[in-house]
Write an enzyme that holds these catalytic residues in place. Structure first.
Site, PDB file in Angstrom:
ATOM      1  N   ASN A   1       1.012  -0.826  -0.378  1.00 21.48           N
ATOM      2  CA  ASN A   1       0.212  -0.067  -0.137  1.00 21.48           C
ATOM      3  C   ASN A   1       0.898   1.470  -0.460  1.00 21.48           C
ATOM      4  O   ASN A   1       1.724   1.441  -0.634  1.00 21.48           O
ATOM      5  CB  ASN A   1      -1.374  -0.086   1.450  1.00 21.48           C
ATOM      6  CG  ASN A   1      -0.821   0.157   2.524  1.00 21.48           C
ATOM      7  OD1 ASN A   1      -0.378  -1.571   2.670  1.00 21.48           O
ATOM      8  ND2 ASN A   1      -0.827   0.447   3.242  1.00 21.48           N
ATOM      9  N   ASP A   2       0.935   2.299   0.683  1.00 20.43           N
ATOM     10  CA  ASP A   2       1.694   3.259   1.020  1.00 20.43           C
ATOM     11  C   ASP A   2       2.634   3.694   0.479  1.00 20.43           C
ATOM     12  O   ASP A   2       3.492   2.861   0.959  1.00 20.43           O
ATOM     13  CB  ASP A   2       0.772   4.581   2.048  1.00 20.43           C
ATOM     14  CG  ASP A   2      -0.970   4.307   2.504  1.00 20.43           C
ATOM     15  OD1 ASP A   2      -0.930   3.770   2.567  1.00 20.43           O
ATOM     16  OD2 ASP A   2      -0.814   4.704   4.007  1.00 20.43           O
ATOM     17  N   PRO A   3       2.944   4.194  -0.712  1.00 21.75           N
ATOM     18  CA  PRO A   3       4.439   4.496  -0.510  1.00 21.75           C
ATOM     19  C   PRO A   3       4.781   5.502   1.242  1.00 21.75           C
ATOM     20  O   PRO A   3       3.695   6.099   0.408  1.00 21.75           O
ATOM     21  CB  PRO A   3       4.533   5.464  -1.803  1.00 21.75           C
ATOM     22  CG  PRO A   3       3.473   6.475  -2.350  1.00 21.75           C
ATOM     23  CD  PRO A   3       2.074   5.309  -1.319  1.00 21.75           C
TER      24      PRO A   3
END
Ligand SMILES: *[C@@H]1O[C@H](CO)[C@@H](O)[C@H](O)[C@H]1NC(C)=O
Ligand SMILES: *[C@@H]1O[C@H](CO)[C@@H](O)[C@H](O)[C@H]1NC(C)=O
Ligand SMILES: *[C@@H]1O[C@H](CO)[C@@H](O)[C@H](O)[C@H]1NC(C)=O
Ligand SMILES: *[C@@H]1O[C@H](CO)[C@@H](O)[C@H](O)[C@H]1NC(C)=O
Ligand SMILES: *[C@H]1O[C@@H](CO)[C@H](O)[C@@H](O)[C@@H]1NC(C)=O
Length: 562
Positions: free
Chosen positions: A52-54
């Site tokens: 998921n998130d960078p």
């Protein structure tokens, strides 16, 4: 049968908080075999499992670093670590060992999102959210073990962590995702996302030494009825050029951007405004709205984004996560979930009213075989195939023109939601000026296709341009999320032209309308339009004849990808 039944029970019992759904049963179920069919060719992804998130993108000694939330053990969210990759060009990626993983009391229950700051003397430092033994969200820092190593392989989490903890008046489960810090007035400042009841909050903290942090008297910004603000991002943009600015820059020729990811909608919104140092607040420009009536980087699958300043090419670069649109069971079966969108350069539009985004120029190094078309007339109902490229893995740029706007359909002022409008007026609802555009990932006989198209309406004092990326007919597969993503394009139309670029990559179509004014990412899973059986068409379904002024389309090569 039984296990499938219980899976559905688990999947339907997601709890209130959308952000970190836990599928206990599957989070440590390692992939037996990774299904390659819908894997992307040139988008960032690891060989398998959930992402998921960078996190904490940065440039250091010749290398771009990307960290990201990763489950090393399975294809659904869980067991999260900061995975780590490096690149010389933002396109070819080399994997390294995870940089940050639970190991100390202040992050033993999780190492969640955060950001990097480059301290004077070229010293990177990471701020991230740790989940402590009481399941509180606390903010920690980590530093490289060896500054001589351009790969920054090893990170140390000193024992004076955590550096910021939720106070008693805060909800300790809604306090996360520290930003890159900026230096002003002799202090480092940073923001942590949060909420109080339904009010979204950008909590402001300040420090002289990056270790002892004090909460400011009031938040940098808040907004009623927007819910939890995840992954805030706060940065300056130049008012007169496309050049990016270091996060600490402020002054005359500078505007600021505040972006938040709204847990309530799972979309992101930004405003442009002024960072007022006297008031110690960020003030959005008048007319710009916080929350879901506001501006978005991307009107599709795009979340938890983060920018960083690239000192090598003096630009600000945006990374965003595009989640899957299939069911969790599909992800477990295919052994992977989540991609990062192509990194985009981001700058302020000359109007000052919005941002503009464009894929980093390095992407063009992957362009292979090229086909061109020009002066193609498209009458109502026409579609013309663009042959000669790998249509499942392509980059397409096209400029359309039309003679007149007289035939534009009336705009009903109650149509405030672009997505709903696109849902009503798909590519098969014939119009006046438009729908016209591309049919991406189309099967031979058009049983499946993902149209990306414009449609122009006439409002009392102006024209309204809609850009759609419609997944409704993208797949014969079932149990897929097939939204009609759309955004309005703020453009004058004086020259009666509209341009479009689409990056097509097996299960993702990432589109940039009018030079990057309106961007939409769709995740789609064709069953027929796969690999060599995918096709690309131009089409028009409006009564005004459309001219394809010029089109360039390239087969895209595969970079080294982790
Ligand atoms: C630090 O990194 C440099 C460059 O990779 C390497 O030569 C050196 O041995 C490293 N030092 C330590 C203590 O690992
Ligand atoms: C605190 O936040 C969590 C997560 O957003 C939520 O489930 C919980 O209801 C909140 N508690 C209070 C007292 O608002
Ligand atoms: C154009 O409209 C016709 C009539 O509704 C429809 O049959 C056709 O599929 C449409 N074309 C596209 C590309 O949607
Ligand atoms: C098409 O022509 C326009 C000028 O009308 C130009 O700006 C653009 O770069 C051209 N695009 C392609 C894909 O050749
Ligand atoms: C991505 O997946 C779709 C389909 O399951 C959900 O509707 C979205 O909410 C989700 N987006 C994010 C950011 O989690």
């Amino acid at each position: 049968m039984r296990s499938i039944l219980s899976l559905f029970i688990i999947l339907n019992n997601n709890g209130v908080e959308a952000s970190h759904k836990v599928y206990q049963k599957f989070q440590s179920l390692s992939a037996v075999k990774v299904d390659q069919l819908h894997r992307t060719g040139f988008h960032f992804q690891p060989p398998k499992n959930w992402i998921n998130d960078p996190n904490g993108p940065l440039y250091y000694k010749g290398l771009y670093h990307l960290f990201y939330q990763y489950n090393p053990k399975g294809a659904v969210w869980g067991n999260i670590v900061w995975a780590h990759s490096v690149s010389k060009d933002l396109i070819n990626w080399e994997p390294l060992d995870p940089a940050i993983y639970p190991s100390k009391p202040f992050d033993i229950n999780g190492c969640w999102s955060g950001s990097a700051t480059i301290l004077p003397g070229n010293k990177p430092i990471i701020l991230y959210t740790g989940i402590d033994p009481d399941n509180r969200q606390v903010q920690n820092y980590a530093i490289p073990a060896n500054l001589s190593d351009p790969y920054l392989r090893e990170w140390i989490k000193p024992d004076d962590n955590p550096i910021v903890v939720p106070t008693n008046d805060m909800n300790a489960s809604a306090f996360r995702d520290p930003t890159t810090a900026w230096f002003t007035d002799g202090h480092w400042q940073m923001v942590v996302g949060g909420r109080r009841k339904r009010r979204g909050i950008a909590h402001l903290y300040r420090s002289k030494d990056f270790k002892y942090w004090v909460k400011a008297k009031h938040p940098l910004h808040t907004s009623q009825n927007t819910g939890m603000w995840e992954c805030p991002d706060f940065y300056p943009v130049s008012m007169s050029s496309k050049i990016g600015l270091d996060t600490s820059v402020n002054g005359q020729n500078v505007k600021h951007v505040l972006k938040v990811s709204l847990d309530l909608t799972r979309y992101e919104y930004y405003t442009i405004g002024t960072y007022n140092l006297d008031l110690d607040r960020y003030i959005p420009d008048s007319g710009l709205k916080d929350g879901w009536t506001g501006l978005r980087y991307d009107y599709g699958n795009f979340y938890a984004s983060k920018t960083f300043y690239d000192p090598l090419k003096h630009r600000r670069i945006l990374w965003g996560w595009a989640n899957e649109s299939d069911a969790q069971l599909d992800d477990v079966k295919k052994g992977w979930a989540g991609i990062q969108t192509i990194p985009r350069k981001v700058w302020l539009d000359p109007s000052g009213k919005q941002l503009v985004q464009w894929p980093v120029e390095e992407l063009e190094s992957l362009r292979g075989n090229k086909v061109e078309k020009s002066n193609v007339k498209l009458k109502k109902g026409d579609h013309v195939e663009v042959e000669g490229i790998t249509a499942a893995q392509a980059d397409v740029e096209v400029t359309f023109s039309f003679q007149s706007l007289d035939k534009a359909e009336e705009f009903d002022p109650s149509w405030s939601n672009a997505k709903d409008l696109c849902g009503q007026k798909g590519s098969n609802v014939q119009g006046g000026v438009g729908p016209f555009g591309l049919l991406t990932l189309a099967s031979q006989n058009l049983e499946e296709f993902t149209p990306v198209f414009f449609r122009i309406f006439k409002a009392p004092t102006k024209h309204v341009v809609l850009l759609c990326s419609d997944a409704t007919s993208s797949s014969l597969g079932e149990k897929l999320y097939k939204p009609s993503f759309a955004g309005f394009v703020d453009v004058k139309l004086d020259n009666k032209k509209l341009s479009l670029r689409s990056l097509i990559d097996h299960s993702v179509v990432e589109s940039f309308g009018e030079g990057g004014k309106t961007c939409i990412t769709s995740r789609v899973y064709p069953t027929l339009a796969v690999l060599d059986n995918a096709h690309l068409h131009l089409f028009n379904n409006g009564s005004e004849t459309i001219t394809v002024e010029n089109l360039s389309a390239w087969s895209m090569n595969r970079p080294l990808m982790n």
